[in-house]
Scaffold this motif. Structure first.
Motif, PDB file in Angstrom:
ATOM      1  N   ARG A  82       0.837  -1.207   0.000  1.00 35.15           N
ATOM      2  CA  ARG A  82       0.000   0.000   0.000  1.00 35.15           C
ATOM      3  C   ARG A  82       0.867   1.249   0.000  1.00 35.15           C
ATOM      4  O   ARG A  82       1.893   1.326   0.660  1.00 35.15           O
ATOM      5  N   ASN A  83       0.435   2.251  -0.743  1.00 35.91           N
ATOM      6  CA  ASN A  83       1.129   3.528  -0.731  1.00 35.91           C
ATOM      7  C   ASN A  83       0.815   4.269   0.555  1.00 35.91           C
ATOM      8  O   ASN A  83      -0.338   4.317   1.001  1.00 35.91           O
ATOM      9  N   ASN A  84       1.855   4.846   1.172  1.00 33.16           N
ATOM     10  CA  ASN A  84       1.624   5.675   2.342  1.00 33.16           C
ATOM     11  C   ASN A  84       0.967   6.977   1.921  1.00 33.16           C
ATOM     12  O   ASN A  84       1.280   7.533   0.865  1.00 33.16           O
ATOM     13  N   LEU A  85       0.068   7.453   2.733  1.00 32.23           N
ATOM     14  CA  LEU A  85      -0.638   8.694   2.443  1.00 32.23           C
ATOM     15  C   LEU A  85      -0.417   9.692   3.562  1.00 32.23           C
ATOM     16  O   LEU A  85      -0.319   9.308   4.729  1.00 32.23           O
ATOM     17  N   PRO A  86      -0.326  10.975   3.223  1.00 30.73           N
ATOM     18  CA  PRO A  86      -0.288  11.974   4.297  1.00 30.73           C
ATOM     19  C   PRO A  86      -1.641  11.974   5.007  1.00 30.73           C
ATOM     20  O   PRO A  86      -2.683  11.854   4.359  1.00 30.73           O
ATOM     21  N   LEU A  87      -1.612  12.089   6.313  1.00 34.19           N
ATOM     22  CA  LEU A  87      -2.856  11.986   7.077  1.00 34.19           C
ATOM     23  C   LEU A  87      -3.097  13.228   7.928  1.00 34.19           C
ATOM     24  O   LEU A  87      -2.159  13.875   8.396  1.00 34.19           O
ATOM     25  N   LYS A  88      -4.374  13.520   8.102  1.00 31.80           N
ATOM     26  CA  LYS A  88      -4.791  14.544   9.069  1.00 31.80           C
ATOM     27  C   LYS A  88      -6.019  14.003   9.779  1.00 31.80           C
ATOM     28  O   LYS A  88      -7.031  13.696   9.140  1.00 31.80           O
ATOM     29  N   ARG A  99       0.273  13.532   9.789  1.00 34.19           N
ATOM     30  CA  ARG A  99       1.397  12.669   9.428  1.00 34.19           C
ATOM     31  C   ARG A  99       1.872  13.041   8.025  1.00 34.19           C
ATOM     32  O   ARG A  99       1.396  12.509   7.023  1.00 34.19           O
ATOM     33  N   PRO A 100       2.836  13.980   7.941  1.00 34.73           N
ATOM     34  CA  PRO A 100       3.375  14.342   6.623  1.00 34.73           C
ATOM     35  C   PRO A 100       4.347  13.279   6.123  1.00 34.73           C
ATOM     36  O   PRO A 100       4.904  12.512   6.909  1.00 34.73           O
ATOM     37  N   LYS A 104       9.437  19.005   3.432  1.00 33.17           N
ATOM     38  CA  LYS A 104       8.850  20.320   3.138  1.00 33.17           C
ATOM     39  C   LYS A 104       7.479  20.469   3.794  1.00 33.17           C
ATOM     40  O   LYS A 104       7.162  21.517   4.363  1.00 33.17           O
ATOM     41  N   HIS A 105       6.665  19.407   3.713  1.00 30.81           N
ATOM     42  CA  HIS A 105       5.328  19.472   4.320  1.00 30.81           C
ATOM     43  C   HIS A 105       5.433  19.574   5.842  1.00 30.81           C
ATOM     44  O   HIS A 105       4.655  20.280   6.480  1.00 30.81           O
ATOM     45  N   LEU A 106       6.399  18.873   6.411  1.00 33.91           N
ATOM     46  CA  LEU A 106       6.614  18.950   7.851  1.00 33.91           C
ATOM     47  C   LEU A 106       7.002  20.365   8.263  1.00 33.91           C
ATOM     48  O   LEU A 106       6.482  20.916   9.245  1.00 33.91           O
ATOM     49  N   LEU A 107       7.913  20.982   7.492  1.00 32.29           N
ATOM     50  CA  LEU A 107       8.354  22.342   7.806  1.00 32.29           C
ATOM     51  C   LEU A 107       7.219  23.338   7.639  1.00 32.29           C
ATOM     52  O   LEU A 107       7.112  24.303   8.415  1.00 32.29           O
ATOM     53  N   ASP A 108       6.362  23.121   6.632  1.00 34.19           N
ATOM     54  CA  ASP A 108       5.193  23.996   6.453  1.00 34.19           C
ATOM     55  C   ASP A 108       4.245  23.892   7.652  1.00 34.19           C
ATOM     56  O   ASP A 108       3.720  24.905   8.134  1.00 34.19           O
ATOM     57  N   LEU A 109       4.027  22.672   8.108  1.00 37.26           N
ATOM     58  CA  LEU A 109       3.163  22.477   9.277  1.00 37.26           C
ATOM     59  C   LEU A 109       3.754  23.150  10.506  1.00 37.26           C
ATOM     60  O   LEU A 109       3.047  23.790  11.289  1.00 37.26           O
ATOM     61  N   LYS A 110       5.069  23.008  10.658  1.00 38.25           N
ATOM     62  CA  LYS A 110       5.744  23.608  11.817  1.00 38.25           C
ATOM     63  C   LYS A 110       5.696  25.129  11.746  1.00 38.25           C
ATOM     64  O   LYS A 110       5.641  25.810  12.761  1.00 38.25           O
ATOM     65  N   SER A 111       5.700  25.641  10.510  1.00 42.20           N
ATOM     66  CA  SER A 111       5.584  27.090  10.316  1.00 42.20           C
ATOM     67  C   SER A 111       4.186  27.579  10.677  1.00 42.20           C
ATOM     68  O   SER A 111       4.012  28.615  11.321  1.00 42.20           O
ATOM     69  N   PRO A 137      -2.599  20.491  21.568  1.00 40.86           N
ATOM     70  CA  PRO A 137      -3.704  20.454  20.608  1.00 40.86           C
ATOM     71  C   PRO A 137      -3.273  20.078  19.190  1.00 40.86           C
ATOM     72  O   PRO A 137      -4.062  19.563  18.414  1.00 40.86           O
ATOM     73  N   ILE A 138      -1.986  20.329  18.849  1.00 38.34           N
ATOM     74  CA  ILE A 138      -1.484  19.977  17.526  1.00 38.34           C
ATOM     75  C   ILE A 138      -0.357  18.972  17.679  1.00 38.34           C
ATOM     76  O   ILE A 138       0.665  19.243  18.324  1.00 38.34           O
ATOM     77  N   LEU A 139      -0.532  17.781  17.097  1.00 39.64           N
ATOM     78  CA  LEU A 139       0.487  16.733  17.138  1.00 39.64           C
ATOM     79  C   LEU A 139       0.895  16.375  15.710  1.00 39.64           C
ATOM     80  O   LEU A 139       0.045  16.224  14.837  1.00 39.64           O
ATOM     81  N   ILE A 140       2.204  16.275  15.491  1.00 41.20           N
ATOM     82  CA  ILE A 140       2.711  15.933  14.161  1.00 41.20           C
ATOM     83  C   ILE A 140       3.578  14.685  14.275  1.00 41.20           C
ATOM     84  O   ILE A 140       4.602  14.685  14.963  1.00 41.20           O
ATOM     85  N   SER A 141       3.165  13.622  13.601  1.00 37.74           N
ATOM     86  CA  SER A 141       3.947  12.388  13.582  1.00 37.74           C
ATOM     87  C   SER A 141       4.978  12.483  12.456  1.00 37.74           C
ATOM     88  O   SER A 141       4.626  12.696  11.293  1.00 37.74           O
ATOM     89  N   VAL A 142       6.252  12.315  12.802  1.00 36.65           N
ATOM     90  CA  VAL A 142       7.324  12.480  11.808  1.00 36.65           C
ATOM     91  C   VAL A 142       7.945  11.131  11.432  1.00 36.65           C
ATOM     92  O   VAL A 142       9.055  11.066  10.912  1.00 36.65           O
ATOM     93  N   THR A 143       7.214  10.054  11.680  1.00 34.26           N
ATOM     94  CA  THR A 143       7.758   8.709  11.461  1.00 34.26           C
ATOM     95  C   THR A 143       8.012   8.402   9.990  1.00 34.26           C
ATOM     96  O   THR A 143       8.842   7.561   9.674  1.00 34.26           O
ATOM     97  N   HIS A 144       7.303   9.070   9.077  1.00 29.40           N
ATOM     98  CA  HIS A 144       7.370   8.712   7.662  1.00 29.40           C
ATOM     99  C   HIS A 144       8.136   9.719   6.811  1.00 29.40           C
ATOM    100  O   HIS A 144       8.053   9.683   5.587  1.00 29.40           O
ATOM    101  N   VAL A 145       8.881  10.609   7.436  1.00 32.11           N
ATOM    102  CA  VAL A 145       9.664  11.596   6.680  1.00 32.11           C
ATOM    103  C   VAL A 145      11.035  10.991   6.369  1.00 32.11           C
ATOM    104  O   VAL A 145      11.828  10.748   7.280  1.00 32.11           O
TER     105      VAL A 145
END
Length: 303
Positions: A82-88, A99-100, A104-111, A137-145
């Motif tokens: 299965r292809n991994n997908l970004p999740l919200k 889950r970016p 780049k998507h991770l840095l955008d979220l952090k911004s 309130p905001i959690l970002i999983s970075v396991t797939h970067v």
């Protein structure tokens, strides 16, 4: 669950007439009368006398230790493909979980969410939420970067992505220690030895190198060693600009680190040791294994 236990299989395949008392079937699991003896699993012969594969009782010998590798259930291949997908995901109380898949998507979220908490194994944040009433309130999983999962052996040292799991680091350190000159790997041996007593295997399978560093615990088992080994931390901001800082300068105080809003720890560079340079670990705790340290030390001597 029965196939994981040593049981008398004949109890499960006898006909109900052999196991009856006053016409009742005695269940081998409970020792009490029940109707399971009449089920299709105990009488699955066709009129031709053939046994259906789906009904055939599983004998213990089939899942004995000698066949363990062949009989062990594998991870479903269709899920691996299965292809991994970004999740919200939206959670209870207005919590958002992302889950970016790209840096780049991770840095955008952090911004967009400078106060967001980054997660890998959740071994620290879970404790803070459950026992210290922390609110994230905001959690970002970075396991797939991919950039955070780099683990490469270079000419002048070892590059370790901040999301690399501690168990994976352990494996690579053992490989490096076995293959490289002993004088180069004093730091690797010290970190590997410290990881033996770091935590249980289940924790090391999910906890990350970067998470342990950025938690900045005053009783961290590894942070004194990163400092002693002259490790260099690579930090990236929300615009993609990278800077480096020595491990000894990264820790500013009690649970305070040199990370500005929007910055994340990208990777750790562990240099090879010089000739006659020795790095040694020390940990004292109440118990030898899986215990919080009373004191830790990382020491380096260059003769």
């Amino acid at each position: 669950f029965r196939i994981f236990a040593k049981t008398d299989n004949s109890l499960y395949i006898m006909s109900s007439s052999e196991n009856t008392s006053s016409g009742e079937f005695i269940c081998p699991s409970t020792g009490k009368p029940c109707s399971c003896g009449e089920s299709k699993f105990h009488s699955c012969e066709s009129s031709a006398g053939a046994i259906f594969g789906e009904c055939r009782p599983v004998s213990y010998s089939e899942i004995d230790g000698s066949f363990y590798i062949e009989k062990e259930l594998i991870f479903p291949p269709e899920l691996l493909l299965r292809n991994n997908l970004p999740l919200k995901l939206h959670g209870f109380g207005g919590i958002n979980w992302f889950r970016p898949l790209k840096l780049k998507h991770l840095l955008d979220l952090k911004s967009n969410y400078p106060e967001a908490k980054l997660l890998v194994g959740n071994t620290e944040v879970g404790i803070e939420i459950n026992f210290k009433n922390a609110q994230y309130p905001i959690l970002i999983s970075v396991t797939h970067v991919p950039e955070l999962n780099v683990l490469s052996i270079k000419e002048n040292g070892l590059e370790i992505g901040s999301s690399v799991r501690l168990s994976k680091l352990q494996e690579v350190l053992k490989k490096v220690i076995a293959e490289r000159d002993k004088s180069e790997t004093s730091s690797c041996r010290a970190i590997s030895d410290q990881l033996k007593w770091f935590a249980g295997k289940q924790v090391k399978n999910v906890a990350s190198v970067g998470g342990n560093i950025c938690t900045a615990s005053p009783i961290s088992d590894l942070n004194p060693l990163w400092m002693a080994a002259k490790a260099v931390f690579k930090i990236v901001d929300s615009k993609g600009k990278i800077r480096t800082v020595l491990a000894k300068d990264f820790f500013l105080g009690y649970r305070k680190v040199d990370l500005a809003q929007g910055e994340i720890l990208l990777s750790i560079f562990l240099p090879w040791n010089k000739y006659c340079e020795f790095v040694k670990e020390f940990k004292q705790s109440h118990r030898r294994e899986d215990d919080i340290a009373l004191v830790n030390a990382g020491m380096r001597v260059h003769l």
